[in-house]
Motif scaffolding. Structure first.
Motif, PDB file in Angstrom:
ATOM      1  N   LEU A 151      53.131  54.607  70.738  1.00 48.90           N
ATOM      2  CA  LEU A 151      52.577  55.743  71.465  1.00 48.90           C
ATOM      3  C   LEU A 151      53.622  56.847  71.632  1.00 48.90           C
ATOM      4  O   LEU A 151      54.820  56.562  71.729  1.00 48.90           O
ATOM      5  N   PRO A 152      53.159  58.105  71.706  1.00 50.88           N
ATOM      6  CA  PRO A 152      54.097  59.202  72.024  1.00 50.88           C
ATOM      7  C   PRO A 152      54.716  58.965  73.403  1.00 50.88           C
ATOM      8  O   PRO A 152      54.057  58.398  74.286  1.00 50.88           O
ATOM      9  N   PRO A 153      55.964  59.399  73.609  1.00 43.74           N
ATOM     10  CA  PRO A 153      56.652  59.117  74.876  1.00 43.74           C
ATOM     11  C   PRO A 153      55.870  59.535  76.114  1.00 43.74           C
ATOM     12  O   PRO A 153      55.821  58.781  77.086  1.00 43.74           O
ATOM     13  N   ASP A 154      55.244  60.725  76.083  1.00 47.18           N
ATOM     14  CA  ASP A 154      54.555  61.195  77.290  1.00 47.18           C
ATOM     15  C   ASP A 154      53.367  60.312  77.637  1.00 47.18           C
ATOM     16  O   ASP A 154      53.078  60.058  78.803  1.00 47.18           O
ATOM     17  N   GLU A 155      52.629  59.861  76.598  1.00 50.47           N
ATOM     18  CA  GLU A 155      51.469  58.999  76.862  1.00 50.47           C
ATOM     19  C   GLU A 155      51.943  57.626  77.330  1.00 50.47           C
ATOM     20  O   GLU A 155      51.355  57.017  78.226  1.00 50.47           O
ATOM     21  N   ARG A 156      53.014  57.180  76.747  1.00 46.51           N
ATOM     22  CA  ARG A 156      53.562  55.876  77.118  1.00 46.51           C
ATOM     23  C   ARG A 156      53.998  55.879  78.584  1.00 46.51           C
ATOM     24  O   ARG A 156      53.682  54.960  79.346  1.00 46.51           O
ATOM     25  N   ILE A 157      54.700  56.944  78.974  1.00 48.55           N
ATOM     26  CA  ILE A 157      55.204  57.044  80.349  1.00 48.55           C
ATOM     27  C   ILE A 157      54.040  57.170  81.333  1.00 48.55           C
ATOM     28  O   ILE A 157      54.009  56.504  82.371  1.00 48.55           O
ATOM     29  N   ALA A 158      53.066  58.024  80.986  1.00 51.09           N
ATOM     30  CA  ALA A 158      51.920  58.218  81.887  1.00 51.09           C
ATOM     31  C   ALA A 158      51.186  56.895  82.097  1.00 51.09           C
ATOM     32  O   ALA A 158      50.789  56.555  83.222  1.00 51.09           O
ATOM     33  N   LEU A 159      51.021  56.144  81.017  1.00 48.62           N
ATOM     34  CA  LEU A 159      50.309  54.864  81.091  1.00 48.62           C
ATOM     35  C   LEU A 159      51.026  53.874  82.009  1.00 48.62           C
ATOM     36  O   LEU A 159      50.412  53.241  82.874  1.00 48.62           O
ATOM     37  N   LEU A 167      51.340  54.265  90.463  1.00 48.75           N
ATOM     38  CA  LEU A 167      51.473  55.566  91.118  1.00 48.75           C
ATOM     39  C   LEU A 167      50.158  56.332  91.089  1.00 48.75           C
ATOM     40  O   LEU A 167      49.403  56.228  90.115  1.00 48.75           O
ATOM     41  N   ALA A 168      49.896  57.059  92.147  1.00 55.17           N
ATOM     42  CA  ALA A 168      48.731  57.941  92.155  1.00 55.17           C
ATOM     43  C   ALA A 168      48.964  59.066  91.143  1.00 55.17           C
ATOM     44  O   ALA A 168      50.104  59.333  90.743  1.00 55.17           O
ATOM     45  N   LEU A 169      47.868  59.712  90.755  1.00 54.43           N
ATOM     46  CA  LEU A 169      47.967  60.750  89.729  1.00 54.43           C
ATOM     47  C   LEU A 169      48.933  61.869  90.133  1.00 54.43           C
ATOM     48  O   LEU A 169      49.754  62.326  89.317  1.00 54.43           O
ATOM     49  N   ASP A 170      48.827  62.308  91.403  1.00 56.35           N
ATOM     50  CA  ASP A 170      49.707  63.414  91.805  1.00 56.35           C
ATOM     51  C   ASP A 170      51.170  62.997  91.839  1.00 56.35           C
ATOM     52  O   ASP A 170      52.049  63.763  91.442  1.00 56.35           O
ATOM     53  N   ALA A 171      51.439  61.766  92.262  1.00 56.73           N
ATOM     54  CA  ALA A 171      52.828  61.298  92.297  1.00 56.73           C
ATOM     55  C   ALA A 171      53.374  61.156  90.881  1.00 56.73           C
ATOM     56  O   ALA A 171      54.520  61.522  90.584  1.00 56.73           O
ATOM     57  N   ALA A 172      52.529  60.633  89.990  1.00 54.43           N
ATOM     58  CA  ALA A 172      52.962  60.476  88.594  1.00 54.43           C
ATOM     59  C   ALA A 172      53.184  61.840  87.943  1.00 54.43           C
ATOM     60  O   ALA A 172      54.146  62.034  87.184  1.00 54.43           O
ATOM     61  N   ALA A 173      52.283  62.778  88.261  1.00 52.64           N
ATOM     62  CA  ALA A 173      52.436  64.125  87.689  1.00 52.64           C
ATOM     63  C   ALA A 173      53.731  64.758  88.173  1.00 52.64           C
ATOM     64  O   ALA A 173      54.455  65.398  87.397  1.00 52.64           O
ATOM     65  N   ALA A 174      54.034  64.569  89.457  1.00 53.17           N
ATOM     66  CA  ALA A 174      55.275  65.135  89.991  1.00 53.17           C
ATOM     67  C   ALA A 174      56.483  64.491  89.316  1.00 53.17           C
ATOM     68  O   ALA A 174      57.451  65.175  88.960  1.00 53.17           O
ATOM     69  N   ALA A 175      56.432  63.190  89.111  1.00 55.16           N
ATOM     70  CA  ALA A 175      57.553  62.501  88.454  1.00 55.16           C
ATOM     71  C   ALA A 175      57.729  62.978  87.021  1.00 55.16           C
ATOM     72  O   ALA A 175      58.846  63.041  86.504  1.00 55.16           O
ATOM     73  N   CYS A 176      56.601  63.315  86.377  1.00 56.05           N
ATOM     74  CA  CYS A 176      56.668  63.780  84.979  1.00 56.05           C
ATOM     75  C   CYS A 176      56.875  65.286  84.885  1.00 56.05           C
ATOM     76  O   CYS A 176      56.929  65.828  83.780  1.00 56.05           O
ATOM     77  N   ALA A 177      56.946  65.951  86.018  1.00 51.35           N
ATOM     78  CA  ALA A 177      57.124  67.403  86.065  1.00 51.35           C
ATOM     79  C   ALA A 177      56.029  68.108  85.271  1.00 51.35           C
ATOM     80  O   ALA A 177      56.293  68.986  84.446  1.00 51.35           O
ATOM     81  N   MET A 178      54.788  67.696  85.514  1.00 52.83           N
ATOM     82  CA  MET A 178      53.662  68.355  84.846  1.00 52.83           C
ATOM     83  C   MET A 178      52.490  68.413  85.823  1.00 52.83           C
ATOM     84  O   MET A 178      52.538  67.795  86.888  1.00 52.83           O
ATOM     85  N   THR A 182      47.272  67.914  83.206  1.00 50.94           N
ATOM     86  CA  THR A 182      47.976  67.534  81.968  1.00 50.94           C
ATOM     87  C   THR A 182      48.220  66.025  81.942  1.00 50.94           C
ATOM     88  O   THR A 182      48.017  65.356  80.921  1.00 50.94           O
ATOM     89  N   LEU A 183      48.657  65.517  83.104  1.00 52.01           N
ATOM     90  CA  LEU A 183      48.921  64.072  83.149  1.00 52.01           C
ATOM     91  C   LEU A 183      47.636  63.295  82.887  1.00 52.01           C
ATOM     92  O   LEU A 183      47.643  62.298  82.159  1.00 52.01           O
ATOM     93  N   ARG A 184      46.534  63.794  83.473  1.00 51.91           N
ATOM     94  CA  ARG A 184      45.248  63.080  83.289  1.00 51.91           C
ATOM     95  C   ARG A 184      44.870  63.052  81.812  1.00 51.91           C
ATOM     96  O   ARG A 184      44.421  62.019  81.295  1.00 51.91           O
ATOM     97  N   ARG A 185      45.074  64.140  81.098  1.00 47.78           N
ATOM     98  CA  ARG A 185      44.753  64.159  79.662  1.00 47.78           C
ATOM     99  C   ARG A 185      45.617  63.167  78.893  1.00 47.78           C
ATOM    100  O   ARG A 185      45.139  62.435  78.035  1.00 47.78           O
ATOM    101  N   ARG A 186      46.905  63.164  79.222  1.00 49.29           N
ATOM    102  CA  ARG A 186      47.799  62.258  78.484  1.00 49.29           C
ATOM    103  C   ARG A 186      47.502  60.793  78.810  1.00 49.29           C
ATOM    104  O   ARG A 186      47.591  59.923  77.946  1.00 49.29           O
ATOM    105  N   LEU A 187      47.175  60.566  80.067  1.00 52.56           N
ATOM    106  CA  LEU A 187      46.831  59.198  80.463  1.00 52.56           C
ATOM    107  C   LEU A 187      45.577  58.742  79.723  1.00 52.56           C
ATOM    108  O   LEU A 187      45.518  57.615  79.206  1.00 52.56           O
ATOM    109  N   ALA A 188      44.582  59.617  79.628  1.00 50.32           N
ATOM    110  CA  ALA A 188      43.325  59.248  78.953  1.00 50.32           C
ATOM    111  C   ALA A 188      43.578  58.938  77.475  1.00 50.32           C
ATOM    112  O   ALA A 188      43.060  57.952  76.935  1.00 50.32           O
ATOM    113  N   ARG A 189      44.400  59.807  76.857  1.00 49.90           N
ATOM    114  CA  ARG A 189      44.718  59.555  75.433  1.00 49.90           C
ATOM    115  C   ARG A 189      45.488  58.244  75.283  1.00 49.90           C
ATOM    116  O   ARG A 189      45.224  57.460  74.367  1.00 49.90           O
ATOM    117  N   GLY A 190      46.440  58.016  76.181  1.00 49.62           N
ATOM    118  CA  GLY A 190      47.255  56.804  76.111  1.00 49.62           C
ATOM    119  C   GLY A 190      46.406  55.562  76.307  1.00 49.62           C
ATOM    120  O   GLY A 190      46.561  54.563  75.581  1.00 49.62           O
TER     121      GLY A 190
END
Lengths: 212, 421
Positions: A151-159, A167-178, A182-190
């Motif tokens: 998997l691409p790094p961003d999808e892997r990390i989001a997953l 982590l909740a979506l907002d906490a994960a998004a903050a950790a990923c600085a996005m 955006t995080l929801r899209r990457r998570l869905a793809r992952g």
């Protein structure tokens, strides 16, 4: 995980005229941060002791058994030490450290992928870099890490942040600085890629059959 | 796969991953981190110092830019040539003189007027109108600061079109505003009076009368128009200019004073115009001179009367008559104190090259005269305006030697310090 037998709360390091011991900083991360900013060695030792398990866990669960795992964790704390003067709110130290860990992991994964690309070889034809023994891991987990490597790094990390670390979506998004979107899209793809590949892995049949 | 089934996969994965997470060697990791901290400490301190220095340097650079760009005084051009603050500006009775300032403001000195741009500032200028009329279109900018000084009056402008007039003989001030608003400060107007677009303010200082009226959309001349004399030619002084002042020869060789219609002197008519002039009835005095004939009046006048006639002509904007009276004073009463004053006054009315010559004449004839300091300063200015930098520097050095603390000392130092153009 209990790592006290590895030195938790023990000496922060030998110094001239004796041994330096970390003073108790209670649960106040702000006091820890102030101490580190003031150059106190015991404060840095206490900060490391308090948060290393969480950071180590995130790094391990994203990367899996990896020969560079300890260096990545170390890198997280070195970056944190350098960036600490710019931390505005010391009370969010833990999530701030997780954010640095995510950034460090992403850089590490991208660098590894670049190295593979430069060799003109498809990533799936290469094994993960020589890793420490993963005997302790279950067969399913070995399959999972094999899928994550594709998997691409961003999808892997989001997953991992959302489905493993919880982590909740907002906490994960903050950790990923996005943004959350955006995080929801990457998570869905992952998730979609992960589940599709998992379906073709016999080693994961127990989880999937259990699911069915 | 249903959501519930997916959740089961994630749960299994999370449980297995947490169970498989190995312990980390905390002591070793901590030790490595503390070593890094020890190594970083000097770098962090150096970086902090560097940051402070960079911030200070950036601040200094910003200040310099602000000084250069924002606080730099505006400049102005006169006839397409860049001019300096302090230079006297004069127009003859036939032509006007436009001044174009770098921030967009245009000031037109009307025919028969005299003035000077006294000071150039970052957001405007201070202009002194000695006599006559000027029209200004001041470009409005944030915190524009334009001042027009006319006699005892000062007009403060932030952005507008206006006309200012000052008659020093009649002691009458006028200003008319076509755009924006101005504040007028001076005698007979209280602390200040605001004149808005379409209004006109007339003040008679002698009677302390101030009148604020609606004016016509187009500005009418505030002061009576000056007669249009023929082109002005400088006339030589009675004595040759001294070499000691290193003044170059005049570009035009002047001729002798001409009497086009010589008449017998009329003592009665002379007495008449001087009496009218003493009574402040200047228009009537000028009319009497015209009636009697200019040449006859000049021929009949003594040196005091010739100087009075020149001042009357100046007030009326008649530069030709002013110069004729002054030249007659020098030709007929050489070596007198009034001949010296006439030389000085001729310098004030002439273009820079001729003016330099006249001021040098005054200094030669009256080195310790009451106008010596003014003549020295104006000589420096005239030489510099003429482009004779070396002569200007020499004159400036002489001025500083005699009047080191006078009002022209700063001009002299500026000329000495400025490079040759």
């Amino acid at each position: 995980m209990d790592s006290s037998h590895h030195g938790r709360g023990a000496a922060a390091g030998p110094t001239r005229g004796g041994e330096l011991r970390a003073l108790p900083f209670e649960d106040d991360d702000a006091a820890l941060v102030d101490g580190v900013r003031a150059g106190r060695v015991d404060a840095l030792a206490a900060l490391y002791d308090r948060h290393v398990d969480a950071i180590h866990g995130v790094v391990f669960r994203v990367l899996g058994p990896d020969r560079d795992h300890d260096d990545v964790v170390q890198d997280v704390f070195v970056r944190a030490l350098e960036s600490l003067p710019r931390l505005r709110d010391p009370s969010v130290l833990r999530s701030w450290l997780v954010g640095i860990a995510v950034m460090t992991i992403r850089i590490y994964l991208q660098r590894r992928r670049r190295q593979r690309w430069l060799r003109f070889l498809p990533s799936h034809e290469l094994p993960e870099p020589a890793a420490p023994s993963d005997d302790a891991a279950s067969d399913e987990l070995k399959e999972v890490w094999s899928i994550l490597a594709e998997l691409p790094p961003d999808e892997r990390i989001a997953l991992v942040l959302c489905r493993v670390e919880g982590l909740a979506l907002d906490a994960a998004a903050a950790a990923c600085a996005m943004s959350v979107a955006t995080l929801r899209r990457r998570l869905a793809r992952g998730e979609a890629k992960f589940l599709a590949r998992a379906a073709r892995r016999p080693g994961l049949s127990r989880w999937l059959e259990g699911a069915r | 796969m249903s959501t519930r089934d997916q959740e089961r996969v994630w749960t299994e994965w999370a449980r297995a991953a947490h169970e498989a997470t190995p312990p980390i060697d905390v002591a070793r990791g901590r030790q490595r981190l503390l070593e890094v901290q020890r190594a970083l400490a000097p770098r962090v301190r150096a970086r902090a110092r560097r940051r402070v220095w960079m911030a200070a340097a950036a601040f200094a650079a910003l200040l310099a830019i602000v000084r250069l760009v924002w606080l730099r005084p505006i400049t102005f051009e006169c006839g397409g040539v860049r001019a300096e603050a302090g230079a006297w500006l004069a127009t003859d009775g036939a032509s006007e003189l436009p001044l174009r300032f770098s921030e967009g403001t245009v000031v037109v000195l009307a025919a028969g007027s005299r003035g000077r741009v006294d000071e150039l500032r970052a957001r405007g200028a201070r202009m002194v109108l000695e006599r006559g009329t000027l029209q200004a279109h001041v470009t409005h900018r944030l915190r524009s600061d334009w001042r027009f000084v006319a006699g005892p009056f000062e007009v403060a402008v932030t952005g507008t079109s206006l006309e200012v007039g000052w008659d020093p003989v009649r002691e009458r001030f006028s200003t008319a505003v076509t755009e924006g608003a101005v504040k007028v400060m001076g005698p007979s107007v209280g602390s200040e009076v605001t004149v808005r677009a379409g209004e006109r303010c007339d003040v008679d200082v002698r009677t302390h009368a101030m009148q604020l009226t609606r004016s016509s959309p187009s500005l009418s001349p505030l002061l009576p128009p000056s007669p249009s004399p023929p082109p002005l030619e400088p006339v030589p002084p009675a004595s040759a200019p001294p070499a000691s002042h290193e003044v170059p020869p005049l570009p035009v060789k002047p001729g002798p004073l001409k009497h086009a219609h010589p008449r017998a002197p009329s003592v009665a008519s002379s007495a008449r115009w001087t009496r009218l002039e003493e009574q402040g009835r200047y228009d009537e005095a000028l009319a009497a001179i015209e009636a009697n004939g200019v040449d006859a009046t000049i021929a009949a006048a003594n040196d005091d009367e010739l100087l009075r006639l020149s001042r009357l002509a100046r007030a009326a904007g008649n530069v030709l008559l002013e110069q004729r009276a002054l030249l007659a004073c020098r030709a007929r009463f050489p070596h007198t104190a009034n001949a010296g004053i006439a030389a000085f006054e001729l310098g004030r009315t002439a273009a820079p090259a001729a003016a330099a010559r006249w001021f040098a004449v005054y200094l030669e004839e009256r080195p310790d005269g009451p106008l010596a300091e003014q003549a020295s300063g104006r000589l420096v200015e005239a030489l510099e305006l003429t482009g004779l930098h070396a002569n200007a520097v020499a004159a400036a050095q002489r001025l500083l030697a005699r009047f080191p603390n006078g009002p022209y000392a700063s001009t002299a130092r500026r000329v000495i310090g400025s490079p040759a153009k």
